[in-house]
Design a protein around this motif. Structure first.
Motif, PDB file in Angstrom:
ATOM      1  N   THR A 170       0.835  -1.201   0.000  1.00  0.00           N
ATOM      2  CA  THR A 170       0.000   0.000   0.000  1.00  0.00           C
ATOM      3  C   THR A 170       0.869   1.250   0.000  1.00  0.00           C
ATOM      4  OG1 THR A 170      -1.833  -1.114   1.105  1.00  0.00           O
ATOM      5  CG2 THR A 170      -1.756   1.292   1.299  1.00  0.00           C
ATOM      6  N   GLY A 171       1.875   1.275   0.849  1.00  0.00           N
ATOM      7  CA  GLY A 171       2.775   2.422   0.919  1.00  0.00           C
ATOM      8  C   GLY A 171       3.520   2.644  -0.384  1.00  0.00           C
ATOM      9  N   LEU A 172       4.007   1.579  -0.974  1.00  0.00           N
ATOM     10  CA  LEU A 172       4.717   1.678  -2.239  1.00  0.00           C
ATOM     11  C   LEU A 172       3.788   2.145  -3.361  1.00  0.00           C
ATOM     12  CD1 LEU A 172       7.474   1.257  -3.576  1.00  0.00           C
ATOM     13  CD2 LEU A 172       6.815  -1.116  -3.970  1.00  0.00           C
ATOM     14  N   ALA A 173       2.570   1.645  -3.362  1.00  0.00           N
ATOM     15  CA  ALA A 173       1.585   2.061  -4.371  1.00  0.00           C
ATOM     16  C   ALA A 173       1.231   3.540  -4.209  1.00  0.00           C
ATOM     17  CB  ALA A 173       0.327   1.198  -4.273  1.00  0.00           C
ATOM     18  N   ASN A 174       1.043   3.992  -2.974  1.00  0.00           N
ATOM     19  CA  ASN A 174       0.741   5.412  -2.730  1.00  0.00           C
ATOM     20  C   ASN A 174       1.867   6.305  -3.255  1.00  0.00           C
ATOM     21  OD1 ASN A 174      -1.666   4.772  -1.456  1.00  0.00           O
ATOM     22  ND2 ASN A 174      -0.787   4.841   0.591  1.00  0.00           N
ATOM     23  N   TRP A 175       3.101   5.923  -2.971  1.00  0.00           N
ATOM     24  CA  TRP A 175       4.253   6.701  -3.409  1.00  0.00           C
ATOM     25  C   TRP A 175       4.357   6.699  -4.937  1.00  0.00           C
ATOM     26  CZ3 TRP A 175       6.961  10.587  -2.203  1.00  0.00           C
ATOM     27  CH2 TRP A 175       8.194  10.843  -2.800  1.00  0.00           C
ATOM     28  N   SER A 176       4.145   5.562  -5.552  1.00  0.00           N
ATOM     29  CA  SER A 176       4.227   5.448  -7.014  1.00  0.00           C
ATOM     30  C   SER A 176       3.152   6.292  -7.696  1.00  0.00           C
ATOM     31  CB  SER A 176       4.101   3.982  -7.437  1.00  0.00           C
ATOM     32  OG  SER A 176       5.194   3.239  -6.925  1.00  0.00           O
ATOM     33  N   PHE A 177       1.947   6.287  -7.137  1.00  0.00           N
ATOM     34  CA  PHE A 177       0.883   7.116  -7.719  1.00  0.00           C
ATOM     35  C   PHE A 177       1.225   8.595  -7.559  1.00  0.00           C
ATOM     36  CE2 PHE A 177      -3.215   8.917  -8.600  1.00  0.00           C
ATOM     37  CZ  PHE A 177      -3.732   8.063  -9.571  1.00  0.00           C
ATOM     38  N   HIS A 178       1.747   8.958  -6.400  1.00  0.00           N
ATOM     39  CA  HIS A 178       2.181  10.331  -6.159  1.00  0.00           C
ATOM     40  C   HIS A 178       3.229  10.742  -7.187  1.00  0.00           C
ATOM     41  CE1 HIS A 178       5.135  13.110  -4.237  1.00  0.00           C
ATOM     42  NE2 HIS A 178       4.041  13.802  -4.045  1.00  0.00           N
ATOM     43  N   GLN A 179       4.205   9.888  -7.445  1.00  0.00           N
ATOM     44  CA  GLN A 179       5.255  10.204  -8.412  1.00  0.00           C
ATOM     45  C   GLN A 179       4.678  10.404  -9.819  1.00  0.00           C
ATOM     46  OE1 GLN A 179       7.612   6.682  -7.483  1.00  0.00           O
ATOM     47  NE2 GLN A 179       9.347   8.042  -7.081  1.00  0.00           N
ATOM     48  N   ALA A 180       3.715   9.581 -10.188  1.00  0.00           N
ATOM     49  CA  ALA A 180       3.097   9.716 -11.512  1.00  0.00           C
ATOM     50  C   ALA A 180       2.332  11.037 -11.624  1.00  0.00           C
ATOM     51  CB  ALA A 180       2.183   8.526 -11.785  1.00  0.00           C
ATOM     52  N   LEU A 181       1.596  11.397 -10.583  1.00  0.00           N
ATOM     53  CA  LEU A 181       0.893  12.694 -10.589  1.00  0.00           C
ATOM     54  C   LEU A 181       1.887  13.850 -10.646  1.00  0.00           C
ATOM     55  CD1 LEU A 181      -2.066  12.420  -8.046  1.00  0.00           C
ATOM     56  CD2 LEU A 181      -2.209  13.133 -10.425  1.00  0.00           C
ATOM     57  N   TRP A 182       2.950  13.741  -9.879  1.00  0.00           N
ATOM     58  CA  TRP A 182       3.980  14.776  -9.848  1.00  0.00           C
ATOM     59  C   TRP A 182       4.580  14.956 -11.243  1.00  0.00           C
ATOM     60  CZ3 TRP A 182       5.608  17.503  -5.453  1.00  0.00           C
ATOM     61  CH2 TRP A 182       6.725  18.333  -5.639  1.00  0.00           C
ATOM     62  N   SER A 183       4.836  13.862 -11.913  1.00  0.00           N
ATOM     63  CA  SER A 183       5.393  13.904 -13.262  1.00  0.00           C
ATOM     64  C   SER A 183       4.465  14.657 -14.227  1.00  0.00           C
ATOM     65  CB  SER A 183       5.638  12.485 -13.760  1.00  0.00           C
ATOM     66  OG  SER A 183       6.115  12.491 -15.071  1.00  0.00           O
ATOM     67  N   LEU A 184       3.174  14.395 -14.145  1.00  0.00           N
ATOM     68  CA  LEU A 184       2.213  15.128 -14.978  1.00  0.00           C
ATOM     69  C   LEU A 184       2.213  16.610 -14.635  1.00  0.00           C
ATOM     70  CD1 LEU A 184      -1.036  12.992 -15.307  1.00  0.00           C
ATOM     71  CD2 LEU A 184       0.620  13.567 -17.070  1.00  0.00           C
ATOM     72  N   ALA A 185       2.251  16.925 -13.356  1.00  0.00           N
ATOM     73  CA  ALA A 185       2.240  18.324 -12.924  1.00  0.00           C
ATOM     74  C   ALA A 185       3.480  19.056 -13.436  1.00  0.00           C
ATOM     75  CB  ALA A 185       2.154  18.405 -11.406  1.00  0.00           C
ATOM     76  N   GLU A 186       4.625  18.388 -13.434  1.00  0.00           N
ATOM     77  CA  GLU A 186       5.866  19.007 -13.917  1.00  0.00           C
ATOM     78  C   GLU A 186       5.818  19.327 -15.407  1.00  0.00           C
ATOM     79  OE1 GLU A 186       9.686  17.651 -11.357  1.00  0.00           O
ATOM     80  OE2 GLU A 186       8.836  16.102 -12.669  1.00  0.00           O
ATOM     81  N   GLN A 187       5.035  18.600 -16.138  1.00  0.00           N
ATOM     82  CA  GLN A 187       4.949  18.792 -17.587  1.00  0.00           C
ATOM     83  C   GLN A 187       4.083  19.991 -17.976  1.00  0.00           C
ATOM     84  OE1 GLN A 187       3.603  15.109 -19.303  1.00  0.00           O
ATOM     85  NE2 GLN A 187       5.166  13.933 -18.240  1.00  0.00           N
ATOM     86  N   SER A 188       3.374  20.545 -17.018  1.00  0.00           N
ATOM     87  CA  SER A 188       2.451  21.642 -17.320  1.00  0.00           C
ATOM     88  C   SER A 188       3.206  22.949 -17.518  1.00  0.00           C
ATOM     89  CB  SER A 188       1.437  21.801 -16.185  1.00  0.00           C
ATOM     90  OG  SER A 188       0.677  20.637 -16.054  1.00  0.00           O
ATOM     91  N   SER A 189       3.017  23.569 -18.673  1.00  0.00           N
ATOM     92  CA  SER A 189       3.650  24.859 -18.940  1.00  0.00           C
ATOM     93  C   SER A 189       2.656  26.004 -18.733  1.00  0.00           C
ATOM     94  CB  SER A 189       4.207  24.892 -20.361  1.00  0.00           C
ATOM     95  OG  SER A 189       3.176  24.662 -21.290  1.00  0.00           O
ATOM     96  N   ALA A 190       1.414  25.645 -18.460  1.00  0.00           N
ATOM     97  CA  ALA A 190       0.378  26.645 -18.194  1.00  0.00           C
ATOM     98  C   ALA A 190      -0.502  26.118 -17.063  1.00  0.00           C
ATOM     99  CB  ALA A 190      -0.469  26.881 -19.443  1.00  0.00           C
ATOM    100  N   GLU A 191      -1.227  27.021 -16.426  1.00  0.00           N
ATOM    101  CA  GLU A 191      -2.138  26.591 -15.372  1.00  0.00           C
ATOM    102  C   GLU A 191      -3.117  25.569 -15.951  1.00  0.00           C
ATOM    103  OE1 GLU A 191      -5.571  28.405 -12.438  1.00  0.00           O
ATOM    104  OE2 GLU A 191      -4.016  29.745 -13.196  1.00  0.00           O
ATOM    105  N   ARG A 192      -3.344  24.509 -15.219  1.00  0.00           N
ATOM    106  CA  ARG A 192      -4.281  23.490 -15.691  1.00  0.00           C
ATOM    107  C   ARG A 192      -4.763  22.637 -14.533  1.00  0.00           C
ATOM    108  NH1 ARG A 192      -1.419  17.977 -17.632  1.00  0.00           N
ATOM    109  NH2 ARG A 192      -3.514  17.289 -17.431  1.00  0.00           N
ATOM    110  N   ILE A 193      -5.771  21.869 -14.809  1.00  0.00           N
ATOM    111  CA  ILE A 193      -6.285  20.886 -13.864  1.00  0.00           C
ATOM    112  C   ILE A 193      -5.717  19.521 -14.273  1.00  0.00           C
ATOM    113  CG2 ILE A 193      -8.355  19.720 -12.978  1.00  0.00           C
ATOM    114  CD1 ILE A 193      -8.165  22.645 -12.114  1.00  0.00           C
TER     115      ILE A 193
END
Length: 123
Positions: free
Chosen positions: A61-84
């Motif tokens: 569970t802990g590893l899955a939570n961290w992995s999902f967080h990393q994937a979301l973080w990666s998407l957020a880093e790719q944003s060059s403009a404000e977005r959802i």
């Protein structure tokens, strides 16, 4: 103990809010989010803390939570403009890549083999 990879992904995804607002910045990290992604991760981890002794399921569970967080973080880093960013933008493949990367450390040898040997779903 075999893990069901899709179930692990689905349960991790369900813990996150449906959306996160991302605002690019000129600093580090390269974005700000509302709610804050790391604060969300810490709250999710706290909610998943076992009441007693840690089990193998708690580790997954802990590893899955961290992995999902990393994937979301990666998407957020790719944003060059404000977005959802929508949690459903995280595919199983993105999650699985993070899980596999996290399991590369030598301290996870047994878990890495278990994950590799486990099916996507139990029948």
């Amino acid at each position: 103990m075999a893990v069901e990879k899709i179930r692990l992904f689905e349960f991790a995804r369900e813990r996150w809010p449906l959306t996160v607002r991302v605002l690019p910045t000129n600093g580090f990290p390269s974005f700000a989010s509302k709610p804050n992604l790391y604060d969300l991760y810490r709250a999710i981890e706290a909610a998943c803390e076992p009441g007693g002794e840690w089990t193998a399921e708690d580790e997954w569970t802990g590893l899955a939570n961290w992995s999902f967080h990393q994937a979301l973080w990666s998407l957020a880093e790719q944003s060059s403009a404000e977005r959802i960013v929508y949690r459903d933008e995280i595919s199983f493949e993105m999650f699985d890549a993070r899980m596999r990367a996290n399991l590369l450390d030598d301290c996870w040898i047994a878990e890495r083999q278990e994950y590799e040997d486990s099916p996507l779903r139990f029948h």
